[in-house]
Design an enzyme around this catalytic site. Structure first.
Site, PDB file in Angstrom:
ATOM      1  CE  LYS A  87      -1.231  -9.979  -3.183  1.00 31.84           C
ATOM      2  NZ  LYS A  87      -2.716  -9.903  -2.622  1.00 31.84           N
ATOM      3  CG  ASP A  88      -4.985  -7.538  -5.606  1.00 28.82           C
ATOM      4  OD1 ASP A  88      -5.364  -8.633  -5.099  1.00 28.82           O
ATOM      5  OD2 ASP A  88      -4.330  -6.811  -4.928  1.00 28.82           O
TER       6      ASP A  88
ATOM      7  CB  SER B 231      -1.063 -10.213   1.026  1.00 27.78           C
ATOM      8  OG  SER B 231      -2.533 -10.479   1.467  1.00 27.78           O
TER       9      SER B 231
ATOM     10  NE  ARG C 204      -8.048 -12.523   2.250  1.00 27.71           N
ATOM     11  CZ  ARG C 204      -8.443 -11.516   1.277  1.00 27.71           C
ATOM     12  NH1 ARG C 204      -7.470 -10.836   0.650  1.00 27.71           N
ATOM     13  NH2 ARG C 204      -9.948 -10.947   1.430  1.00 27.71           N
TER      14      ARG C 204
ATOM     15  CG  HIS D  92      -1.760  -0.983   1.631  1.00 27.71           C
ATOM     16  ND1 HIS D  92      -1.493  -2.092   2.412  1.00 27.71           N
ATOM     17  CD2 HIS D  92      -2.974  -1.381   0.683  1.00 27.71           C
ATOM     18  CE1 HIS D  92      -2.665  -2.989   2.431  1.00 27.71           C
ATOM     19  NE2 HIS D  92      -3.372  -2.691   1.323  1.00 27.71           N
TER      20      HIS D  92
HETATM   21  P1  AMP Z   1      -6.222  -4.448  -0.296  1.00 30.04           P
HETATM   22  O1  AMP Z   1      -5.885  -3.403   0.830  1.00 30.04           O
HETATM   23  O2  AMP Z   1      -5.773  -5.503  -0.161  1.00 30.04           O
HETATM   24  O3  AMP Z   1      -7.516  -4.105  -0.801  1.00 30.04           O
HETATM   25  O4  AMP Z   1      -5.259  -3.584  -1.397  1.00 30.04           O
HETATM   26  C1  AMP Z   1      -5.303  -2.211  -1.655  1.00 30.04           C
HETATM   27  C2  AMP Z   1      -4.604  -1.774  -2.757  1.00 30.04           C
HETATM   28  O5  AMP Z   1      -3.147  -2.218  -2.492  1.00 30.04           O
HETATM   29  C3  AMP Z   1      -4.970  -2.845  -4.089  1.00 30.04           C
HETATM   30  O6  AMP Z   1      -4.854  -1.966  -5.052  1.00 30.04           O
HETATM   31  C4  AMP Z   1      -3.850  -3.873  -3.912  1.00 30.04           C
HETATM   32  O7  AMP Z   1      -3.580  -4.248  -5.306  1.00 30.04           O
HETATM   33  C5  AMP Z   1      -2.719  -2.980  -3.519  1.00 30.04           C
HETATM   34  N1  AMP Z   1      -1.620  -3.954  -2.960  1.00 30.04           N
HETATM   35  C6  AMP Z   1      -1.888  -4.836  -2.034  1.00 30.04           C
HETATM   36  N2  AMP Z   1      -0.546  -5.688  -1.848  1.00 30.04           N
HETATM   37  C7  AMP Z   1       0.123  -4.989  -2.717  1.00 30.04           C
HETATM   38  C8  AMP Z   1       1.510  -5.535  -2.936  1.00 30.04           C
HETATM   39  N3  AMP Z   1       2.156  -6.370  -2.446  1.00 30.04           N
HETATM   40  N4  AMP Z   1       2.337  -4.416  -4.106  1.00 30.04           N
HETATM   41  C9  AMP Z   1       1.397  -3.625  -4.539  1.00 30.04           C
HETATM   42  N5  AMP Z   1       0.291  -3.441  -4.296  1.00 30.04           N
HETATM   43  C10 AMP Z   1      -0.623  -4.026  -3.427  1.00 30.04           C
END
Ligand code: AMP
Length: 287
Positions: free
Chosen positions: A151-152, A187, A189, A39
């Protein structure tokens, strides 16, 4: 300037109006919190490219296909706010579910095709929930740019397609995946992994890299590449493969032959934790 934290949409809109009047460009980084360096990379890029950065922290109930995943999703808000403050974020938008969904949601965004395979096949309703909340956030914040992690990758493809199909006036910026030293993609998770599970987790990225190497050295049969990558994962009895697929990077459709850039994407379960990752691959002929 110090960080402002708001939970009400009306307050957010007011602050944004003032920022916009002063000529500031606005960047949006949508997250579900439990912030980490992945993030952080999105936030840093948003701060470089826009004047006024809003980080949203919202564990979006309508994108979860499993109740236990939603309830056990980490929510360390105090640490997240410190994280944002340290990076010069102007505003965190952290609404309660009742602020985003005051009534049962009756309107949903369905992005066909792009959301069909990979995670879309195994997480019914997930991308509909993602697209719907991102559209709501874009309408609330009206950012010039919104930042998402590669990543997503399927999520990025779904959102890019929604933005094109619905003529949304926002530029989508995709940011490369941040990894641990051993290759595991960061992540929220990952913290659910036991020490033993964490030890085998890098196998996911290793399998994707193996596929990328095969493709780079001329393999053009997806079945053969997938077999090699799966064989690596099968060495670890703790890892259960949900899918391992080779798709075209825009439409996210499985390819019959590798003739151009492709994304190799996989989801695995390690114990009760589901991990996803992907890599963009260039065939030998295009290098
Ligand atoms: P999330 O909080 O998991 O929904 O992620 C929020 C944003 O951060 C999303 O756009 C994800 O793709 C991005 N994100 C999560 N993990 C990573 C990572 N390891 N590297 C780059 N972006 C990430």
């Amino acid at each position: 300037m110090s960080l402002r934290v708001v939970s009400a949409i009306s307050e957010l809109r007011e602050a944004l109006m003032a920022a916009r009047r002063s000529g500031a460009s606005i960047g949006l980084v949508p997250t579900m919190g439990a912030l980490h360096a992945g993030h952080g990379r999105l936030i840093e890029q948003a701060c470089q490219e826009t004047d006024w950065v809003v980080v949203s922290i919202f564990v979006n109930p309508i994108q979860f296909d499993r109740e236990d995943d939603y309830t056990r999703y980490p929510r360390p808000l105090t640490g997240d706010l410190e994280f944002c403050e340290a990076r010069g974020v102007e505003m965190v938008f952290a609404p309660e579910a009742g602020e985003m969904y005051p009534e049962p949601q009756r309107t949903f965004v369905e992005v066909r095709g792009v959301a069909e395979h990979l995670c879309g096949r195994f997480r019914p309703g997930h991308f509909q929930g993602v697209a719907t909340v991102v559209l709501k956030l874009v309408n609330i914040v009206q950012p010039d740019r919104a930042y998402f992690g590669e990543k997503d990758a399927q999520q990025v493809a779904v959102i890019r397609r929604m933005v094109r199909d619905l003529n949304l006036p926002v530029r989508i910026v995709a940011v490369p995946t941040v990894r641990e030293a051993d290759g595991l993609a960061l992540s929220s998770r990952n913290q659910h992994l036991s020490a033993e599970e964490r030890r085998v987790a890098p196998a996911l990225y290793q399998a994707l890299q193996l596929a990328a190497q095969r493709i780079a050295s001329g393999a053009d049969d997806p079945a053969e590449v997938k077999r090699a990558a799966r064989a690596l994962l099968d060495q670890h009895p703790e890892v259960r493969v949900e899918y391992l697929e080779i798709v075209d990077p825009d439409e996210m459709q499985p390819v019959a032959q590798i003739t151009g850039p492709v994304r190799v994407a996989a989801a695995v379960w390690i114990g009760s934790t589901r991990l996803i990752d992907n890599v963009l691959c260039q065939p030998a002929s295009l290098r």
